[in-house]
Enzyme design. Structure first.
Site, mmCIF file in Angstrom:
data_model
loop_
_atom_site.group_PDB
_atom_site.id
_atom_site.type_symbol
_atom_site.label_atom_id
_atom_site.label_comp_id
_atom_site.label_asym_id
_atom_site.label_seq_id
_atom_site.Cartn_x
_atom_site.Cartn_y
_atom_site.Cartn_z
ATOM 1 C CG HIS A 305 -53.168 28.220 8.508
ATOM 2 N ND1 HIS A 305 -51.972 28.667 8.009
ATOM 3 C CD2 HIS A 305 -52.872 27.255 9.414
ATOM 4 C CE1 HIS A 305 -50.989 27.992 8.580
ATOM 5 N NE2 HIS A 305 -51.502 27.133 9.445
ATOM 6 C CG ASP A 362 -55.582 22.067 14.973
ATOM 7 O OD1 ASP A 362 -54.956 21.024 15.196
ATOM 8 O OD2 ASP A 362 -55.050 23.182 14.973
HETATM 9 N N1 CMC Z 1 -63.635 32.468 12.929
HETATM 10 C C1 CMC Z 1 -64.152 33.678 12.614
HETATM 11 N N2 CMC Z 1 -63.430 34.668 12.058
HETATM 12 C C2 CMC Z 1 -62.136 34.434 11.806
HETATM 13 C C3 CMC Z 1 -61.540 33.194 12.104
HETATM 14 C C4 CMC Z 1 -62.349 32.181 12.688
HETATM 15 N N3 CMC Z 1 -61.813 30.985 12.994
HETATM 16 N N4 CMC Z 1 -60.238 33.230 11.765
HETATM 17 C C5 CMC Z 1 -60.007 34.442 11.272
HETATM 18 N N5 CMC Z 1 -61.151 35.178 11.290
HETATM 19 C C6 CMC Z 1 -61.341 36.558 10.787
HETATM 20 C C7 CMC Z 1 -60.752 37.556 11.762
HETATM 21 O O1 CMC Z 1 -61.730 38.007 12.673
HETATM 22 C C8 CMC Z 1 -60.267 38.659 10.832
HETATM 23 O O2 CMC Z 1 -61.379 39.436 10.468
HETATM 24 P P1 CMC Z 1 -61.180 41.029 10.150
HETATM 25 O O3 CMC Z 1 -60.214 41.104 9.016
HETATM 26 O O4 CMC Z 1 -62.548 41.485 9.818
HETATM 27 O O5 CMC Z 1 -60.637 41.623 11.404
HETATM 28 C C9 CMC Z 1 -59.809 37.891 9.587
HETATM 29 O O6 CMC Z 1 -60.548 36.669 9.594
HETATM 30 C C10 CMC Z 1 -58.310 37.579 9.590
HETATM 31 O O7 CMC Z 1 -58.032 36.909 10.817
HETATM 32 P P2 CMC Z 1 -56.724 37.143 11.668
HETATM 33 O O8 CMC Z 1 -57.000 36.762 13.083
HETATM 34 O O9 CMC Z 1 -56.195 38.524 11.418
HETATM 35 O O10 CMC Z 1 -55.761 36.106 10.970
HETATM 36 P P3 CMC Z 1 -54.433 35.524 11.551
HETATM 37 O O11 CMC Z 1 -53.641 35.071 10.396
HETATM 38 O O12 CMC Z 1 -53.800 36.507 12.477
HETATM 39 O O13 CMC Z 1 -54.917 34.292 12.461
HETATM 40 C C11 CMC Z 1 -55.636 32.122 13.100
HETATM 41 C C12 CMC Z 1 -54.901 32.962 12.039
HETATM 42 C C13 CMC Z 1 -55.401 30.652 12.798
HETATM 43 C C14 CMC Z 1 -55.036 32.436 14.480
HETATM 44 C C15 CMC Z 1 -57.130 32.452 13.066
HETATM 45 O O14 CMC Z 1 -57.669 32.125 11.819
HETATM 46 C C16 CMC Z 1 -57.912 31.759 14.177
HETATM 47 O O15 CMC Z 1 -57.989 32.279 15.284
HETATM 48 N N6 CMC Z 1 -58.479 30.533 13.913
HETATM 49 C C17 CMC Z 1 -59.121 29.747 14.946
HETATM 50 C C18 CMC Z 1 -58.087 29.005 15.756
HETATM 51 C C19 CMC Z 1 -57.482 27.837 14.990
HETATM 52 O O16 CMC Z 1 -58.177 27.043 14.376
HETATM 53 N N7 CMC Z 1 -56.148 27.692 15.054
HETATM 54 C C20 CMC Z 1 -55.428 26.584 14.436
HETATM 55 C C21 CMC Z 1 -54.562 27.018 13.301
HETATM 56 S S1 CMC Z 1 -53.942 25.608 12.325
HETATM 57 C C22 CMC Z 1 -52.923 24.723 13.426
HETATM 58 C C23 CMC Z 1 -51.601 25.381 13.573
HETATM 59 O O17 CMC Z 1 -51.454 26.230 14.449
HETATM 60 O O18 CMC Z 1 -50.713 25.030 12.803
#
Ligand code: CMC
Length: 427
Positions: A305, A362
């Site tokens: 998140h 989720d």
């Molecule tokens: N699985 C594997 N690696 C992950 C995941 C995951 N679900 N989420 C983040 N990471 C890694 C990502 O690869 C990155 O690694 P590095 O620093 O080595 O490049 C690090 O963790 C930080 O991730 P980010 O993508 O830069 O973080 P963000 O804040 O931009 O993204 C997120 C947040 C929710 C989009 C992401 O965690 C994700 O894609 N999760 C899966 C989708 C999901 O469950 N979404 C629902 C969110 S809660 C409901 C709502 O939207 O309110």
């Protein structure tokens, strides 16, 4: 003297005022940055950018805190109803008995949908995703109910209730029509949540039997989704609304933003991921290994998140709900065991520990919805119904602000420098 942040740019010192929130979080106000220094800031994804001050929802991502108008979401989940929580978010305070009754009655009274709108439903392709349909239909409400655009406070409040009421009918209607079933309208003697279940599942040959525990589970599900400060879809509602478009169009934009699998669409993506693991018999350790592999686009859906760097408080409640709802409905879902095992493996893996990746709302919500009989492609619609009070209250906060500015970020241009046009016969 009030606090300032000093910034030295090209040898010159500038001072920017500090804004402090009621829970102690701080921001420096760069409104005059470009005007004074010629610089802009760069923050893709807006992880460090405050777009507004807001008195609606407080989150502390480090401590796993979520409060609506100051009230912890755990207390609302235990004691409140979705309608009461919606009232709280939109009006800034809990309703008294009379106000709550009036709101509930109004929600049933406004629930009919213009008969002509039903024709639209008939004409969407059978496989159309319900989120696309919902976004289009909410936008279309503007044409069918232009009178809802009253500008006096009472008229605007009425519009909010009509939206809350009609979204429920529209969601149930899209499901019924996709199944070729007749539309069911709400009953005056049922609550908002009970009515939704009845509108979805009642049949003339098999009347839907309401189970108070399942109605309560839906109530909690919607309370947990009701607001989440400046998330992607809410930001979309505020950005689109800031151009002074009508409320329906702004909410329709929010629904479109929510659809994405990184946002609200994750509840559908989680079930698809768990189903694939179940069908293929994939090893959980291998799935987690894939999620960590930078060369593999696969991510563990329902994990991670932007704000929470600890367990999402909503996920904690949702996980517990699996333990009550599934046995109550006599559902044994193999996907629940897979989810639990995935969580166990991920939470002991250094990759997930170091990056603070925990289950989000989720991760378990789809398992609850599935047990209730909600089809997978309707999951994000369920999220949207829950999030509507949040979108409305955030839009209202913007609209009530006399200094609501149109959202218009800047950019750093990296394209061609000035280049002469070349006529086609000379290229
Ligand atoms: N699985 C594997 N690696 C992950 C995941 C995951 N679900 N989420 C983040 N990471 C890694 C990502 O690869 C990155 O690694 P590095 O620093 O080595 O490049 C690090 O963790 C930080 O991730 P980010 O993508 O830069 O973080 P963000 O804040 O931009 O993204 C997120 C947040 C929710 C989009 C992401 O965690 C994700 O894609 N999760 C899966 C989708 C999901 O469950 N979404 C629902 C969110 S809660 C409901 C709502 O939207 O309110």
């Amino acid at each position: 003297m009030s606090e300032v942040v000093k910034m030295i740019i090209e040898g010159k010192t500038y001072e920017f005022p500090v804004i402090e929130g009621s829970e102690g979080e701080k921001a420096f106000d760069i409104t005059k940055l470009r005007q004074q220094t010629g610089y802009i800031t760069m923050d893709p994804g807006f992880g460090n950018t405050g777009s507004c001050t807001s008195a609606i929802t407080f989150m502390d991502g480090e401590k796993g805190i979520l409060r609506y108008r100051g009230i912890p979401v755990e207390q609302l989940a235990e004691h409140s109803s979705f309608v009461e929580t919606a009232y709280l978010l939109i009006n800034g305070r809990l309703p008294n008995k009379q106000e709550l009754t009036r709101t509930s009655v109004q929600l049933n009274d406004d629930s009919l949908i213009h008969e002509d709108m039903q024709i639209f439903y008939q004409n969407f392709p059978r496989r159309a995703h319900p989120m696309g349909i919902l976004s289009a239909m909410i936008n279309a409400l503007r044409s069918f109910y232009p009178e809802l655009e009253d500008t006096d406070p009472e008229g605007i409040n009425r519009t909010f209730l009509r939206l809350l009421s009609k979204i429920r009918t529209m969601a149930a209607m899209s499901y019924r029509i996709s199944r070729g079933h007749k539309v069911v309208y709400p009953r005056a003697d049922y609550s908002y949540c009970a009515n939704f279940l009845n509108m979805m599942f009642h049949s003339p040959v098999r009347p839907y039997e309401l189970d108070p525990d399942i109605v309560e589970a839906l109530n909690v599900f919607w309370i947990l989704h009701a607001d989440h400060e400046q998330n992607c879809s809410t930001a979309a509602v505020r950005v689109v609304g800031s151009g002074r478009v009508n409320l329906y169009a702004a909410i329709s934009a929010g629904i479109a933003a929510l659809w994405g699998p990184l946002h609200g669409g994750a509840n559908q993506a989680v079930i698809e991921m768990l189903t694939n693991i179940h069908k293929s018999g994939a090893d959980i350790e291998d799935v987690v290994r894939r999620a960590k592999d930078k060369d593999d686009p696969f991510r563990l859906m329902g994990f991670g998140h932007r704000v929470y760097k600890t367990y999402d408080p909503r996920a904690r409640i949702m996980k517990k709900m699996c333990d009550t709802v599934l046995p109550k409905l006599k559902v044994e879902d193999p996907l629940l065991d897979i989810a639990r095992r995935l969580e166990e493996v991920a939470l002991t893996d250094p990759y997930f520990i170091d990056k603070n990746l925990y289950p989000n709302v989720d991760f378990y919500s789809g398992i609850v919805l599935r047990a209730m009989g909600i089809p997978t492609e309707m999951f994000t619609v369920m999220f949207a119904i829950g999030r509507l009070p949040g979108w409305i209250s955030q839009w209202k906060e913007g609209a009530d602000d006399p200094n609501w500015k149109i959202s218009r970020p800047r950019q750093v241009y990296t394209g061609n420098i000035a280049t002469d046009y070349v006529p086609i016969n000379k290229r």
